[in-house]
Design a protein around this motif. Sequence first.
Motif, PDB file in Angstrom:
ATOM      1  N   CYS A   1       0.724  -1.118  -0.005  1.00 44.40           N
ATOM      2  CA  CYS A   1       0.118   0.096  -0.134  1.00 44.40           C
ATOM      3  C   CYS A   1       0.942   1.237   0.017  1.00 44.40           C
ATOM      4  N   GLY A   2       2.173   1.094   0.221  1.00 46.47           N
ATOM      5  CA  GLY A   2       3.107   2.262   0.107  1.00 46.47           C
ATOM      6  C   GLY A   2       3.050   3.107   1.297  1.00 46.47           C
ATOM      7  N   ALA A   3       2.502   2.821   2.320  1.00 45.35           N
ATOM      8  CA  ALA A   3       2.453   3.567   3.692  1.00 45.35           C
ATOM      9  C   ALA A   3       3.921   3.713   4.237  1.00 45.35           C
ATOM     10  N   GLY A   4       4.576   4.949   4.494  1.00 45.65           N
ATOM     11  CA  GLY A   4       5.851   4.928   4.901  1.00 45.65           C
ATOM     12  C   GLY A   4       5.741   4.669   6.604  1.00 45.65           C
TER      13      GLY A   4
ATOM     14  N   ARG B   1      -2.549  10.725   6.264  1.00 46.18           N
ATOM     15  CA  ARG B   1      -1.514  10.637   7.306  1.00 46.18           C
ATOM     16  C   ARG B   1      -0.855   9.342   7.394  1.00 46.18           C
ATOM     17  N   ARG B   2      -1.592   8.358   7.316  1.00 49.97           N
ATOM     18  CA  ARG B   2      -0.993   6.753   7.379  1.00 49.97           C
ATOM     19  C   ARG B   2      -0.116   6.469   6.115  1.00 49.97           C
ATOM     20  N   PHE B   3      -0.646   7.044   4.950  1.00 48.14           N
ATOM     21  CA  PHE B   3       0.027   6.766   3.714  1.00 48.14           C
ATOM     22  C   PHE B   3       1.492   7.681   3.752  1.00 48.14           C
ATOM     23  N   HIS B   4       1.433   8.841   4.364  1.00 46.27           N
ATOM     24  CA  HIS B   4       2.444   9.615   4.147  1.00 46.27           C
ATOM     25  C   HIS B   4       3.334   9.651   5.148  1.00 46.27           C
ATOM     26  N   GLY B   5       3.005   9.257   6.460  1.00 54.60           N
ATOM     27  CA  GLY B   5       3.530   9.232   7.699  1.00 54.60           C
ATOM     28  C   GLY B   5       3.284  10.563   8.420  1.00 54.60           C
ATOM     29  N   HIS B   6       2.846  11.560   7.769  1.00 60.05           N
ATOM     30  CA  HIS B   6       2.049  12.919   8.254  1.00 60.05           C
ATOM     31  C   HIS B   6       1.271  13.533   7.383  1.00 60.05           C
ATOM     32  N   ILE B   7       0.753  14.598   7.226  1.00 61.11           N
ATOM     33  CA  ILE B   7       0.057  15.196   6.223  1.00 61.11           C
ATOM     34  C   ILE B   7       0.400  15.065   4.918  1.00 61.11           C
ATOM     35  N   GLY B   8      -0.307  15.055   3.796  1.00 58.66           N
ATOM     36  CA  GLY B   8      -0.189  14.844   2.500  1.00 58.66           C
ATOM     37  C   GLY B   8      -0.150  16.326   1.876  1.00 58.66           C
TER      38      GLY B   8
END
Lengths: 149, 137
Positions: free
Chosen positions: A83-86, B37-44
């Motif tokens: 899913c690409g999540a960091g 926030r979950r995808f990017h680790g913080h805001i997109g």
Amino acid sequence: MTDATAGGEQVWTGGCLCGGVRYAIDTHPEPISFCHCSQCRRQHSHVGAYTGLPRAALRLLNDATLTWYASSDRARRGFCARCGAGLFWEALDQSGAEDGPRITVTAGSLDDASGLRVERHIFVDHKGAYYDIGDDGVERRASTGETVE
Amino acid sequence: MSEQSRALSGGCLCGGVRFLLAERPDGVVTCHCGQCRRFHGHIGAYITVPRDTVAFDADATLSWYRSSGIAERGFCGRCGSSLFWKGDGKSEIEIAAGSLDQPTGLTTLRHGYVAGKADYYEIADGLEQFPGSSEPE
């Protein structure tokens, strides 16, 4: 949603979007740092937000899709390949770590970051020109580690 | 050539995904929703351009994940760079602002989906905030 134990202490869990990577943290994570370096901004679309902890306090409950990329000769970044999540940032050479190996976890991957605060902005001398940090009262540090105004 | 007339380009950390943009966006819009926030680790932070104005120089490592019933998210499967949000049936694509080669001459315009923001940070730059989408219908 806080997954509290019977004793009322917050349990720190997190993971990616798809469930391929799930983790639990067996300590109170440290305050969050916002990283403005170009690598974090290219990986994350914007600033990175990380909380640090001893590596021994991170339990991987599921790591089926966890993938690592060495983004420099200093560090590697963990993410979900489905899913690409960091998720993670980890220094490659921890031989000098006085208190043992450490890892940092993205704030956004935590199921509930309530109770964590932001401690500092780092690498502000490398920030992008397309945004302002704003007057949030949080300490700012350059890549040298020096506090800047 | 001024920053405002320079064609934009971008890509991921490892170079597996590289693209050129034929049009300039209006600016950058952030997203504070929990999924970003979950995808990017913080805001997109995203720019929006028509899909047919994006040309890929490299896309061998580009992966897509269907993150909801209305959209897919694109990322590099090699380095984990979170790059795209592609809404179903939309003619635009949203591209991560941080993936653009600097300087871009762009500025951040506003904050979207702040109803989903987490508690650990404040929005302190004075820009307009929208509880949901900040795009005109």
